[in-house]
Enzyme design. Sequence first.
Site, PDB file in Angstrom:
ATOM      1  N   CYS A  33       0.764  -1.003   0.051  1.00 20.93           N
ATOM      2  CA  CYS A  33      -0.090  -0.044   0.057  1.00 20.93           C
ATOM      3  C   CYS A  33       0.984   1.349   0.002  1.00 20.93           C
ATOM      4  CB  CYS A  33      -0.825  -0.049   1.165  1.00 20.93           C
ATOM      5  SG  CYS A  33      -1.811   1.445   1.344  1.00 20.93           S
TER       6      CYS A  33
HETATM    7  N1  MHO Z   1      -7.941   0.287   1.644  1.00 20.91           N
HETATM    8  C1  MHO Z   1      -7.030  -0.163   2.331  1.00 20.91           C
HETATM    9  C2  MHO Z   1      -5.381  -0.070   1.705  1.00 20.91           C
HETATM   10  C3  MHO Z   1      -5.374   1.676   1.151  1.00 20.91           C
HETATM   11  S1  MHO Z   1      -3.898   1.752   0.221  1.00 20.91           S
HETATM   12  C4  MHO Z   1      -3.972   2.843  -0.867  1.00 20.91           C
HETATM   13  C5  MHO Z   1      -6.891   0.437   3.581  1.00 20.91           C
HETATM   14  O1  MHO Z   1      -7.730   1.501   4.073  1.00 20.91           O
HETATM   15  O2  MHO Z   1      -5.900   0.387   4.600  1.00 20.91           O
HETATM   16  O3  MHO Z   1      -4.051   0.467  -0.790  1.00 20.91           O
END
Ligand code: MHO
Length: 206
Positions: A33
């Site tokens: 991420c």
């Molecule tokens: N949706 C996940 C990861 C976000 S990342 C920009 C979260 O809220 O942690 O992929």
Amino acid sequence: MTDSTSALTSAAVRGYDEQAPTETDTATFGLGCFWGPDAAFGAVEGVVRTRVGYAGGTRSDPSYELLGDHTEVVQVDYDPQRLSFTDLLARAFESHSPHRQTGKRQYQNIIFTASDDQRTQLRRYLAANGHDRERIETRIEGLSTFHLAESYHQKFNLSGSRWVTEPFEEAGYDEADVRESPAAAKLNGHLGGHEVDIPLLTEHRR
Ligand code: MHO
């Protein structure tokens, strides 16, 4: 009992950004991420700017909702006088295991190279650390296109902190200015819990 809080002024932001180096090299990594490595690299001395986006796939117009075969990546502009691509590689390899790849394409570990110099440094780094590029799980690729991610993903840690975002507004920065701001990269690292050595913040006792 004393408590201290940080203060930031629009003049400090503008002053910091005006003296930032303009001659930089650019490195791009997929390390899960992108919020995490955006903050971690932003905090590093010698990293001047950061931005997050999508790369490594073929879809021509990826977005967070329609990523296609792309991966979340962080891109850093660094001052080659203070930091080498090898230094960045060391940090990239410290932050993931090259022997295990993430199943989800969105979060894969990818080292991108964008010049002969970066390819040479990568080859030497892998050899010096006993990594055979044919055997490690980390993807090694030439960077083709970097697609900028949505504004709300840039410098993600800043979003909840009015004491940080307000001075940027006062300084007349728009979303793209904040994304490309050297001061914002440091502050995003600070808010992400990383040690940042910058003269931007003044401690206030209350
Ligand atoms: N949706 C996940 C990861 C976000 S990342 C920009 C979260 O809220 O942690 O992929």
